[in-house]
Design an enzyme around this catalytic site. Structure first.
Site, PDB file in Angstrom:
ATOM      1  N   GLU A 173      45.840  16.445  -7.019  1.00  0.00           N
ATOM      2  CA  GLU A 173      45.003  15.785  -8.010  1.00  0.00           C
ATOM      3  C   GLU A 173      44.330  14.553  -7.416  1.00  0.00           C
ATOM      4  O   GLU A 173      43.153  14.281  -7.666  1.00  0.00           O
ATOM      5  CB  GLU A 173      45.870  15.398  -9.223  1.00  0.00           C
ATOM      6  N   CYS A 179      48.290  18.358 -15.977  1.00  0.00           N
ATOM      7  CA  CYS A 179      49.669  18.819 -15.846  1.00  0.00           C
ATOM      8  C   CYS A 179      50.335  19.147 -17.158  1.00  0.00           C
ATOM      9  O   CYS A 179      51.460  19.610 -17.186  1.00  0.00           O
ATOM     10  CB  CYS A 179      50.484  17.801 -15.070  1.00  0.00           C
ATOM     11  N   SER A 212      41.084  18.242 -13.702  1.00  0.00           N
ATOM     12  CA  SER A 212      41.490  18.678 -12.379  1.00  0.00           C
ATOM     13  C   SER A 212      41.906  20.141 -12.492  1.00  0.00           C
ATOM     14  O   SER A 212      42.331  20.599 -13.538  1.00  0.00           O
ATOM     15  CB  SER A 212      42.681  17.810 -11.948  1.00  0.00           C
ATOM     16  N   GLU A 256      52.739  28.774 -21.357  1.00  0.00           N
ATOM     17  CA  GLU A 256      52.028  28.696 -20.074  1.00  0.00           C
ATOM     18  C   GLU A 256      52.607  29.692 -19.061  1.00  0.00           C
ATOM     19  O   GLU A 256      51.877  30.466 -18.437  1.00  0.00           O
ATOM     20  CB  GLU A 256      52.133  27.270 -19.516  1.00  0.00           C
TER      21      GLU A 256
HETATM   22  S1  SF4 Z   1      53.171  19.516 -24.242  1.00  0.00           S
HETATM   23 FE1  SF4 Z   1      54.773  19.648 -22.753  1.00  0.00          FE
HETATM   24  S2  SF4 Z   1      53.846  18.833 -20.917  1.00  0.00           S
HETATM   25 FE2  SF4 Z   1      52.577  18.196 -22.584  1.00  0.00          FE
HETATM   26  S3  SF4 Z   1      53.345  16.203 -23.143  1.00  0.00           S
HETATM   27 FE3  SF4 Z   1      54.374  17.671 -24.428  1.00  0.00          FE
HETATM   28  S4  SF4 Z   1      56.241  18.093 -23.355  1.00  0.00           S
HETATM   29 FE4  SF4 Z   1      54.885  17.159 -21.886  1.00  0.00          FE
END
Ligand code: SF4
Ligand SMILES: Cc1cc2nc3c(=O)[nH]c(=O)nc-3n(C[C@H](O)[C@H](O)[C@H](O)COP(=O)(O)O)c2cc1C
Ligand code: SF4
Ligand code: SF4
Ligand code: SF4
Ligand code: SF4
Ligand code: SF4
Ligand code: SF4
Ligand code: SF4
Ligand code: FES
Ligand code: FES
Ligand code: FES
Lengths: 574, 183, 626
Positions: free
Chosen positions: A283, A303, A323, A365
């Protein structure tokens, strides 16, 4: 200030205070189910739908919902009169009469607010027998599990999804007895625009919303002698899992966690923090390139899969902004199934990667089609902090009594930069540590970017990179994110680099973290735990991680290389 | 890469959409106006007039026109009795079950229609011709019990009169008096 | 049409239009006065084909060239819809009932041309069989005092000119030019008008609250949702006197400082919507709505918003959500709409009948109004009389009239000479009143005291043929259907109440159920979020209180004394009385009666659905119900 009398005790509170808060001030406990105030996390559910908090107010015809009735001067309140307790009991009995008696089979058992009330009220018989509403369970997303029969219509999830996260995937559907909170037209969640942030899960008082569990699959892999089972744990886990074992809140349990995982039988115990460092490498390179060329700004971090879903489902026109780096655990998955498997000399298909995440979105994901390499899933199962705690308990592992152990090599070595990924602002801070040194060629002495730490929804800072003032921001909570994205769409955004986290407060407050009632303070404690690890770390900059350096030397070449692109980056769909 | 997007195939007649669009255009909805939803129920009524019902596809479309989420539209549609997400019969029989009608025997009238057509209230006959619903008060209580068939109001309906009322609809094609999807 | 730009100009216009109503106001046949045929154009009479009738009149008049001596016009509901279509002929003031389209010929030929009253179309007094010629002599109308309904059946609601001719908009004109908003509020407070939508809150006080909250924007909402099934007072006013609502709203707007009003009207009233749309257009073009009304600084406009079939949307906070395009779920009060209503702005919500009273109060003065009625309940109330009563319809009587007067004098007593059992007021929120309270004067407080409420004005009369347990169940079923589902006591509690009542009517209950019913009903009353749930148990509680013997009969003896509850009745053919005429067998919808012609028949109880058809078909009283 207003003076009132609650259960014959006087109390003075500010104008506009509710009876509930006034009572809490003098340690009188009034039960609640629908009401929820998460303070700085900016979530307030005040729909007055459950009525369990009813109290008697002198001179009033009917009982008052204490959670939404403001105090008035001279008010006389009774919170435990016969009339009040009788009404509350009836209400609870009514709720239970339309609820499956499934506690033994319910993943929410012992964490369930409805169950706790039933216990506190000493409910021992089923008082009403009548029709129950019946709805199918929805696990279509492989991430979020909806079991609407357990829904008590507190509407917390709706408030969370619609007002805080502004995803608007949920609505009360229908009317009367069969009303239920559901996606549009009661469609399976996977057909909705839900981003699987899991925040609804974290506020649901019952088992109506939980994650899809992969405990069974994980055990099966562990007991399969033909598989090499590799586990990785996200930064935020170490700050929270101790809570499930009565370890003081805010005390990181990194070493105990690694030890426990090894005892469970994982063949290799890795740290997603390593993946975080890897993410920073990739990144940071993108940031440097786009900032120095002043091209395609702002650049957004990538991320958090909850956020990426939000982008894809709600702001597809901005898909060129983030990114392209994969999320840290997906990078880890890829590296394990390629680099590490080769190193071990096993087939990638014989390696099982289990990610322990604070997150619901990562379950989704990991199951997405693009996250496979050479026909093999990069990450096989994602389990949450809560699920891992259950596995520990089933496996007879009490974290309190684990001696600290280290993660395995080579994907277990990490930096303080990678650890703070678990709190909002942490990714940005970690990236800045690397970007700064790369652009200026100078050593960054004070690595602490205090301005972008803490619970605020949007935090901003500016740093000087060789005369170029780079404006950065960290946003968490999708409602805050939406505002920023709308500014970008309008062209009025001032920022160059923006870190985005779907969950208010970041992963420490993820949908897979242990449930708790004192949320606001708890999140702050978990954050503090991460920053303490960072400040005690020997290495606090991702690019200084020796294992990372070695990985690039042995495998990827350098950040942004063709190979890195192939394995560590992804694309966003139209 | 496999497309994750939720496909929005349009199956409903485009001329219906054209009509609906013209209607919605007349409100000049501003996506930044917090109050834009105040005409949502009006638009849903109109859409139901045009299409005959409010299936999901149409709801998603309307949500788009208002720049709101499909869940918001669905929440509203599912709340109000007059909205339906399934097509109703060409001949829509509505038996008033309001108090004045009930105490004057509306329940028997409803049962008689159900027996006669072999469907329950809320259902449509297999050939799609008849549907029976009940509603609460048309304000013609002086004529209780009241039944409407499409837009025609029948007052002081007795069980014995049902045959003769239905006869008219059973014999002819039954289309001329429907407004559903035909205007 | 020309804008009316000042109060004096309005007075001029009033004088110009006044003759339009001349023959209707000054009755009695006089030389040179043209006849006027009024045909009821309300929903009830439309259903009995009054549109066709009106067309026939017009055609006949044209055909015979009678334009100089007679005109025909549409008017609003007379409240006597059961006897519709209604026709009135002025200036002779003759009242015709049940006039079929083909009867137009008789009225034209006999009445208009030959000056003879058409006897067969006159109302016949059911007992004395006397034909009655004018409305005022008909018992149904004799004790009525029409204030809210003053223009219904009098003017053509589609013509603003006739509304102005009746004194319409003069109150607005006076208020805007001669009164401060505070003075308007003071006058309303002094009049003692209380909301007719149910709760009976002082209208003047509500406006005062609405005025007291400073805001850049405020709203007036007319609650025309009229959800109480079996009540149609508001529908009559909306259809028959639309302009009085607009004038009332404009006055409310002036009083509180609002510039926009909304009429929330149920979609089940298409005719009302049409008339309102038309009225708004007319008022705008006369400058009686819009900017600078009557040349003053006051702006006020009105728009219509439709409901979509949800009783709870009559509750003001739910209604506001519905106007905002959301689910019609109520929220807790405080905050009250007067403080934070539509889009969070101060909002006054008033009922149709309330608003219809406003202009006339300001025209005739608070003292005139508060001289009518009782100590705490002033003016009149419109009731929708229905059920087992001879004269079904809308009646407007002074507050304080007793139930007995309404039921026996105005309503003509119980159908078929049966025994009175109970009167239900207040709709699903109200209670059942037994015969010992027939002499209770009707006002807000007295009705509350006996476990019922004024509500919006539904008045359902029940006779010995009605089962009170079944009636309670009916109301609960309505509530279960209409509960918005937001709060637990109403969403689940009323469902359970209904299930218990169902068990009682099906003979599946024990004494414990009666205790449970009472306890649960009281908890729901105590804890439900909105008025719907809080009042939903009233029908149950009042029937338990006054008709506990009926409950006990169902529970202990598994017997329905009125023979209504199907599971508890059986039809049986008495062999000794049956002559084998086959009428029952031919009419049984499930064909479960068998027998040979001229031989006694018998019922297969296992297949009988207890529809009672055979019972009503047997001319020989050979079928008994028990
Ligand atoms: S969705 Fe998952 S990666 Fe995103 S902030 Fe919440 S816990 Fe973290
Ligand atoms: C369930 C429920 C239904 C109601 N329905 C109506 C209605 O149909 N019409 C109406 O005017 N008021 C209705 N009300 C009362 C309104 O909430 C409100 O009090 C009224 O419109 C105020 O007007 P008023 O002060 O002129 O009576 C209802 C209240 C409840 C709780
Ligand atoms: S949601 Fe709670 S009460 Fe319901 S089954 Fe699960 S644990 Fe038990
Ligand atoms: S709590 Fe009771 S029901 Fe549940 S497992 Fe234990 S013994 Fe069984
Ligand atoms: S997971 Fe997030 S987006 Fe999905 S329903 Fe829950 S709160 Fe909404
Ligand atoms: S799903 Fe959970 S949070 Fe949502 S309304 Fe139901 S019980 Fe409440
Ligand atoms: S009382 Fe009934 S209608 Fe009112 S808020 Fe509660 S559930 Fe909805
Ligand atoms: S009650 Fe109805 S079903 Fe039973 S025998 Fe008589 S007609 Fe037939
Ligand atoms: S109608 Fe009466 S008399 Fe005739 S067959 Fe039936 S029971 Fe006998
Ligand atoms: S907690 Fe107060 S009503 Fe639910
Ligand atoms: S109750 Fe049936 S029309 Fe009013
Ligand atoms: S509609 Fe004609 S009298 Fe009521």
């Amino acid at each position: 200030m207003v003076n009132l009398i609650i259960d014959n005790r006087s109390v003075t509170v500010e104008d506009g205070t509710t009876i509930l808060d006034a009572a809490r001030k003098i340690n009188i406990k009034i039960p609640t189910l629908c009401y929820l105030d998460l303070g700085k996390l900016k979530m307030l559910n005040k729909v007055s739908s459950c009525r369990i908090c009813s109290v008697e107010v002198e001179g009033r015809r009917n009982l008052a919902p204490s959670c939404s009735t403001p105090v008035t001067e001279g008010m006389k309140v009774k919170t435990n009169s016969k009339r009040v307790l009788f009404a509350r009991r009836k209400i609870l009995e009514l709720l239970l009469s339309n609820h499956p008696f499934d506690c033994l089979l319910c993943s929410k058992s012992t964490d369930c607010e409805l169950q706790s009330l039933a216990v506190e009220f000493g409910i021992e018989t089923q008082h009403y027998h009548g029709e129950k509403s019946s709805f199918p369970i929805d696990i279509s997303s492989r991430a979020l599990r909806r079991d609407p029969e357990k829904c008590i219509m507190c509407r917390r999830c709706e408030t969370m999804c619609n007002e805080v996260q502004t995803v608007k995937a949920l609505t009360a559907f229908g009317r009367g007895f069969n009303t239920v909170v559901a996606p549009a037209e009661m469609q399976p969640l996977v057909n909705s625009n839900c981003v699987y942030c899991g925040q609804c899960v974290s506020v649901c008082p019952t088992g109506a919303l939980t994650g899809v569990g992969y405990i069974k699959e994980t055990w099966a892999a562990l007991f399969d002698p033909t598989k090499t089972v590799v586990v990785q744990v996200a930064p935020a886990i170490r700050a929270a899992i101790g809570e499930e074992f009565g370890i003081a809140e805010g005390v990181p349990v990194t070493g105990k966690l690694a030890a426990g995982l090894r005892r469970l039988g994982f063949n290799a115990v890795f740290d997603t923090t390593f993946g975080a460092d890897l993410t920073i490498m990739e990144e940071a390179r993108e940031i440097v390139e786009r900032v120095t060329k002043n091209k395609n700004l702002p650049i957004l971090t990538s991320c958090c899969p909850g956020w990426i879903n939000f982008l894809e489902f709600h702001f597809p026109d901005l898909k060129y902004m983030p990114s392209t780096s994969k999320s840290p655990h997906q990078m880890m998955g890829t590296v394990i199934k390629t680099f590490y498997a080769r190193k071990l000399g096993v087939q990638p298909s014989d390696v099982v990667v289990v990610s322990v995440m604070p997150c619901i979105a990562k379950k989704y994901e990991a199951a997405q089609p693009e996250h496979e390499t050479g026909g093999v899933r990069d990450v096989d199962y994602v389990i949450t902090t809560r699920e891992l705690a259950k596995m520990f308990k089933e496996g007879g592992i009490d974290l309190r009594y684990m001696d600290d152990e280290d993660f395995d090599d080579p994907l277990g070595e990490s930096t303080g930069a990678g650890v703070i990924f678990g709190a909002t602002g942490g990714v940005l801070e970690a990236a800045l540590r690397t970007v700064y040194e790369e652009v200026t060629g100078k050593t960054l002495d004070n690595v602490n970017f205090e301005a972008i730490r803490g619970l605020n929804g949007v935090k901003e800072a500016a740093i000087d990179l060789n005369g170029r003032i780079v404006r950065v921001a960290a946003a968490s909570g999708l409602g805050n994110v939406r505002q920023i994205l709308e500014k970008i769409q309008e062209g009025s955004s001032q920022y160059d680099v923006i870190e985005i986290m779907a969950c208010p407060g970041g992963c420490v407050n993820g949908g897979g973290q242990p449930f708790c009632e004192d949320r606001e303070e708890r999140i702050e404690k978990r954050m503090k735990a991460l920053y303490s690890i960072d400040s005690n770390a020997e290495i606090r900059k991702s690019h200084e991680n020796p294992s990372i350096k070695k990985l690039y030397a042995e495998f990827f070449g350098e950040p942004g290389s063709e190979k890195a692109h192939e394995l560590l980056h992804t694309e966003y769909w139209m | 890469m496999e497309n994750k997007s939720k496909p929005q195939v349009r199956m409903l007649p485009s001329e219906h959409y054209a009509k609906l669009d013209a209607y919605i255009d007349s409100f000049h909805i501003d996506p930044h106006d917090d109050r834009r939803k105040d005409v949502l129920i009006q638009v849903l009524h109109k859409a139901q007039d045009i299409f005959g019902y409010l299936p999901e596809e149409l709801q998603v479309y309307i949500a788009g026109r208002f720049s709101i989420s499909p869940a918001e539209v669905s929440g509203v549609v599912s709340f109000y009795n007059l909205f339906t997400t399934t097509p109703r019969g060409k001949v829509r029989i509505n038996v008033c079950m309001g108090t004045a009608c009930y105490v004057n025997g509306a329940e028997k009238v409803l049962e008689a229609f159900e027996r006669k057509l072999g469907i329950k209230s809320g259902e449509v006959t297999e050939d799609g011709k008849f549907s029976i619903e009940s509603l609460r008060c048309l304000g013609a209580c002086g004529l209780a019990p009241v039944v409407t068939i499409n837009d025609k109001v029948y007052g002081q309906v007795q069980v014995e009169k049902i045959e003769s009322i239905l006869e008219h609809y059973l014999t002819e094609t039954g289309n001329e008096e429907t407004s559903d999807g035909k205007n | 049409m020309e804008r009316i730009n000042s109060y004096p100009a309005l007075t001029e216009t009033f004088k110009k239009f006044e003759p339009l109503l001349d023959s209707r106001v000054h009755t009695g046949i006089r030389e040179g006065v043209k006849r006027m045929i009024l045909v009821c154009g309300g929903t009830g009479c439309h259903a009995s084909d009054s549109e066709h009738l009106l067309a026939n009149f017009s055609a006949l008049i044209a055909e015979k060239g009678l334009e100089d001596i007679v005109a025909v016009s549409n008017t609003g509901c007379f409240g006597f819809c059961a006897k519709g279509p209604i026709v009135k002929v002025f200036p002779d003031d003759v009242f015709y009932v049940q006039v079929k389209p083909e009867d137009a010929v008789d009225i034209i030929n006999l009445h208009i041309i030959a000056n003879q009253v058409v006897e067969h179309l006159l109302y016949e007094e059911p007992v004395s069989k006397q034909k009655i010629k004018t409305l005022h002599e008909i018992p149904f109308y004799r004790n009525q005092k029409r204030i809210a309904l003053r223009n219904c059946g009098m003017i053509n609601p589609e013509k603003i000119e006739e509304y102005i001719a009746s004194g319409g908009y003069l109150a607005l004109g006076r208020a805007l030019t001669e009164m401060t908003p505070e003075a308007v509020i003071e006058e309303m407070k002094r009049s003692g008008l209380r909301g007719r939508g149910g709760a009976g809150f002082s209208t003047g006080k509500k406006w005062e609250f609405g005025r007291s909250y400073p805001s850049d924007e405020k709203f007036v909402i007319c609650n025309a949702d009229e959800g109480d099934p079996g009540a149609f007072m508001d529908r009559s006013i909306l259809e028959g006197d639309s302009h009085s609502i607009l004038e009332g709203m404009a006055l409310a707007g002036y009083a509180i400082g609002a510039h926009q009003g909304y009429i929330y009207v149920r979609a089940e009233y298409p005719l009302a919507v049409k008339r309102l749309e038309n009225a708004i257009q007319q008022a705008r073009s006369y400058g009686l709505l819009g900017r600078n009304i009557l040349g003053t600084e006051f702006h006020f406009d009105v728009d219509i918003r439709l409901g979509a079939g949800a009783f709870v949307c009559g509750e003001e906070t739910a209604l506001i959500n519905s106007i905002q395009g959301e689910r019609g779920e109520p929220h807790t009060k405080p905050p009250f709409p007067a403080q934070s209503g539509l889009w969070g702005k101060p909002t006054v919500v008033n009922n149709v009948e309330t608003l219809a009273n406003v202009p006339i109060i300001l025209l005739k003065g608070a003292d005139w109004f508060n001289s009518i009625g009782t100590g705490t309940s002033k003016g009149t109330k419109v009731f929708a009389l229905a059920g087992q009563i001879n004269n079904v319809g809308l009646v407007e009587v002074p507050m304080g009239t007793t139930l007995r007067e309404i039921i026996y004098d105005t309503g003509g007593g119980i159908k078929g000479g049966l025994e009175f059992k109970a009167a239900q007021t207040g709709g699903p929120s109200g209670g059942c009143i037994p015969s010992q309270y027939l002499d209770t004067p009707i006002d807000y407080e007295s009705l509350n005291a006996i476990g019922s409420m004024m509500g919006s004005g539904g008045l359902i009369v029940m006779s010995e043929k009605d089962c009170m347990v079944n009636i309670a169940k009916f109301y609960l079923e309505f509530i279960v259907d209409e509960s918005c589902g937001r709060c637990v006591p109403c969403r689940i509690g009323t469902k359970r109440l209904h299930e218990i009542l169902t068990a009682i009517t099906e003979g599946r209950s024990t004494d414990a159920d009666l205790v449970e019913l009472d306890e649960l009903a009281n908890v729901i009353k105590d804890t439900a979020l909105c008025g719907l749930g809080q009042s939903a148990p009233n029908p149950v509680l009042s029937t338990i209180k006054y008709f506990s013997d009926e409950y006990r009969a169902h529970i202990q003896e598994k017997h329905c004394p009125s023979g209504v509850c199907k599971s508890l009745v059986q039809y049986e053919i008495l062999v000794e009385k049956c002559i084998g005429c086959t009428a029952c067998a031919n009419n049984c919808p499930v064909g479960c009666i068998s027998g040979v012609v001229k031989k006694p028949h018998s019922i297969d109880q296992s297949r009988c659905i207890r529809c009672g058809v055979c019972y009503s078909k047997c001319k020989f009283k050979a079928i008994v119900k028990h």
